[in-house]
Design a protein around this motif. Structure first.
Motif, short mmCIF file in Angstrom:
data_model
loop_
_atom_site.label_atom_id
_atom_site.label_comp_id
_atom_site.label_asym_id
_atom_site.label_seq_id
_atom_site.Cartn_x
_atom_site.Cartn_y
_atom_site.Cartn_z
N LEU A 1 0.83 -1.21 0.00
CA LEU A 1 0.00 0.00 0.00
C LEU A 1 0.86 1.26 0.00
O LEU A 1 0.55 2.24 -0.67
CB LEU A 1 -0.94 -0.01 1.21
N THR B 1 -1.61 8.81 10.10
CA THR B 1 -2.88 8.08 10.05
C THR B 1 -2.90 6.92 11.05
O THR B 1 -3.94 6.61 11.61
CB THR B 1 -3.15 7.55 8.63
N LEU C 1 -8.89 7.69 6.62
CA LEU C 1 -8.64 7.80 5.18
C LEU C 1 -8.73 9.25 4.71
O LEU C 1 -7.97 9.66 3.82
CB LEU C 1 -9.63 6.93 4.41
N VAL D 1 -7.74 -4.39 -4.68
CA VAL D 1 -7.07 -3.16 -5.10
C VAL D 1 -6.68 -3.24 -6.58
O VAL D 1 -6.87 -2.29 -7.34
CB VAL D 1 -5.82 -2.89 -4.23
N PHE E 1 -3.64 6.25 -0.36
CA PHE E 1 -3.06 4.91 -0.19
C PHE E 1 -2.04 4.87 0.95
O PHE E 1 -1.90 3.84 1.61
CB PHE E 1 -2.46 4.41 -1.50
N LEU F 1 -4.21 4.35 3.77
CA LEU F 1 -4.60 2.94 3.84
C LEU F 1 -3.48 2.09 4.44
O LEU F 1 -3.74 1.16 5.22
CB LEU F 1 -4.94 2.43 2.44
N LEU G 1 -3.47 2.69 8.07
CA LEU G 1 -4.63 2.02 8.65
C LEU G 1 -4.37 0.53 8.80
O LEU G 1 -4.65 -0.06 9.86
CB LEU G 1 -5.85 2.25 7.75
N TYR G 2 -3.81 -0.09 7.76
CA TYR G 2 -3.56 -1.53 7.84
C TYR G 2 -2.46 -1.85 8.84
O TYR G 2 -2.51 -2.88 9.52
CB TYR G 2 -3.22 -2.11 6.47
#
Length: 321
Positions: free
Chosen positions: A50, A75, A98, A170, A218, A221, A224-225
């Motif tokens: 990502l 993030t 996001l 994705v 991204f 993201l 976040l992951y």
């Protein structure tokens, strides 16, 4: 078939290398090709993938984004505050995280397009700001992520790692449709020749802004992951991911000169980089030597990308004579 491979030879080479490395990794791993092993591997690969996608959107338009890791850090720390709840609150927290990533990308895009400043300078400056904000939120690692939600995003579905399902979504749900749109074609046109793109009627400022906005999204993201995998917030993750994201896009066949390569290649490059790291862990290499070897790999990857740019410039100089 031969024409397809020729047209996508960079991605084909990256995928072949990944397959070979993954085979060696699974053969050498004590637990072999189990769901557990594949899930741990896929989770680590997806985080970097990502981040590499975020870098791809800057590189494809002849830029570079040194704030990818910083946006991830910001993030991630935001997520550690807003993803501890459940239900609607949890969904709202994901959207907020996001949006933070998207806003960071838009700030970069505005400064590059309207400030007329080189992307490397802009993103170096904004990276410091984003990391500073992350440190204000989390001076030390901490916070909490909803464990059930984190498990759902990082375990498996019927034996298939969730991370691989997300990767497929994705690629096939986002990238394949996007590359055939005006935005997707515009990204490549600007990367190939900004002047020619402008003369063709392409809205260069809008496309460039969109590329940095997508990069921020991204990177968000990725942060976040990372939160799902670690279930905490950590403002100190920035430097590692920025450098690795650049190396990943180069390993995946994305040219640093812009206009060449694809998101699939960037993802493959990230998976290659993480698989090499996993192989070193089981190779018997002394732990203190592993960062040295990883550093050599990163330096070699970036040097290859730099040499590609120099070759193009030299060729242009010859034609100019």
């Amino acid at each position: 078939m031969a024409d397809l491979l020729r047209a996508n030879r960079r991605e084909a080479i990256a995928l072949a290398v990944l397959l070979a490395l993954l085979t060696v990794y699974l053969v050498t791993h004590p637990r072999g090709m189990s769901t557990y092993v594949m899930t741990i591997w896929a989770n680590q690969c997806l985080i970097l993938a990502l981040a590499a996608i975020a870098q791809f959107f800057a590189v494809i338009v002849r830029g570079i984004d040194l704030s990818v890791g910083a946006v991830m850090a910001l993030t991630n720390t935001v997520a550690s505050y807003v993803l501890a709840g459940s239900g609607i609150g949890l969904a709202g927290g994901v959207v907020l995280v996001l949006l933070v990533g998207l806003a960071c990308g838009l700030v970069n895009g505005i400064l590059v397009v309207y400030g007329r400043i080189q992307p490397i300078v802009v993103t170096l400056a904004t990276a410091s700001v984003f990391v500073g904000l992350a440190l204000l939120l989390r001076p030390t690692p901490g916070g909490q992520i909803n464990y059930d939600f984190a498990d759902a995003m990082t375990l498996d579905v019927l034996g298939v790692p969730t991370a691989l399902i997300i990767t497929a979504l994705v690629i096939f749900g986002f990238w394949m449709p996007l590359r055939r749109t005006g935005l997707g074609l515009g990204l490549y046109a600007i990367g190939s020749s900004e002047q020619a793109a402008f003369q063709s009627g392409i809205q260069v400022p809008v496309i460039r802004m969109a590329s940095f906005a997508l990069g921020g999204l991204f990177a968000g993201l990725a942060g976040l992951y990372f939160s799902f995998v670690t279930t905490t917030g950590d403002a100190g993750i920035a430097p590692n991911f920025t450098l690795n994201a650049i190396a990943a896009v180069v390993l995946g066949g994305v040219a640093l000169r812009g206009g060449v390569g694809s998101l699939i290649g960037a993802v493959a490059g990230a998976f290659i980089l993480k698989t090499i790291g996993a192989l070193m862990f089981f190779s018997g290499l002394p732990p203190l030597a592993q960062p040295f070897v990883e550093g050599l790999i990163l330096a070699a990857a970036i040097a290859i990308g730099g040499a590609d740019i120099l070759r193009v410039r030299n060729r242009l100089e010859v034609f100019g004579r």
